[in-house]
Design a protein around this motif. Structure first.
Motif, PDB file in Angstrom:
ATOM      1  N   THR A  55       0.702  -1.280  -0.126  1.00 56.70           N
ATOM      2  CA  THR A  55      -0.004   0.365  -0.205  1.00 56.70           C
ATOM      3  C   THR A  55       1.187   0.696  -0.236  1.00 56.70           C
ATOM      4  O   THR A  55       0.424   2.591  -1.034  1.00 56.70           O
ATOM      5  N   ARG A  56       2.035   0.894   1.270  1.00 59.09           N
ATOM      6  CA  ARG A  56       3.146   2.268   0.676  1.00 59.09           C
ATOM      7  C   ARG A  56       2.803   2.678  -0.677  1.00 59.09           C
ATOM      8  O   ARG A  56       3.301   4.237  -0.796  1.00 59.09           O
ATOM      9  N   GLU A  58       1.664   2.236  -3.143  1.00 61.57           N
ATOM     10  CA  GLU A  58       1.033   2.726  -4.582  1.00 61.57           C
ATOM     11  C   GLU A  58       0.653   3.907  -3.726  1.00 61.57           C
ATOM     12  O   GLU A  58       0.841   4.371  -4.687  1.00 61.57           O
ATOM     13  N   GLU A  59       0.579   4.184  -2.937  1.00 61.74           N
ATOM     14  CA  GLU A  59       0.604   5.908  -2.245  1.00 61.74           C
ATOM     15  C   GLU A  59       1.900   6.819  -2.766  1.00 61.74           C
ATOM     16  O   GLU A  59       1.261   7.795  -3.223  1.00 61.74           O
ATOM     17  N   GLU A  60       2.541   6.207  -2.646  1.00 58.29           N
ATOM     18  CA  GLU A  60       3.832   7.322  -3.370  1.00 58.29           C
ATOM     19  C   GLU A  60       4.038   7.363  -4.771  1.00 58.29           C
ATOM     20  O   GLU A  60       4.412   8.272  -4.602  1.00 58.29           O
ATOM     21  N   LYS A  62       0.924   7.963  -5.910  1.00 63.18           N
ATOM     22  CA  LYS A  62       0.322   8.570  -6.226  1.00 63.18           C
ATOM     23  C   LYS A  62       0.301   9.772  -5.815  1.00 63.18           C
ATOM     24  O   LYS A  62       0.697  10.792  -5.977  1.00 63.18           O
TER      25      LYS A  62
END
Length: 79
Positions: A55-56, A58-60, A62
């Motif tokens: 998840t991290r 993916e968030e980075e 974005k």
């Protein structure tokens, strides 16, 4: 969950001609534009779980996409 991933032409249709002009004449803009496009594609694959990542990660990605779009918009609207 289906999320719409919008490229720069769809995000800023009123700047279509300016986007084209900068892509043709500004190597830095072109590099950022290409990176943004690649990130949009990559993020879609992450969200669709075609490319499983943490998840991290993916968030980075974005956040990087957001920063790129901000920088590209700044370049597009500069006088």
């Amino acid at each position: 969950m289906s999320v719409e991933h919008r490229d720069l032409h769809h995000e800023f249709p009123e700047l279509h001609d300016r986007i084209h002009e900068l892509k043709m004449n500004d190597a830095h803009f072109r590099r950022l534009f290409d990176e943004c496009h690649e990130l949009i594609t990559s993020i879609k694959k992450m969200e669709d779980e075609v490319t499983p990542v943490a998840t991290r990660t993916e968030e980075e990605a974005k956040i990087r996409r957001l920063h790129l779009k901000d920088e590209l918009y700044r370049m597009l609207t500069a006088a």
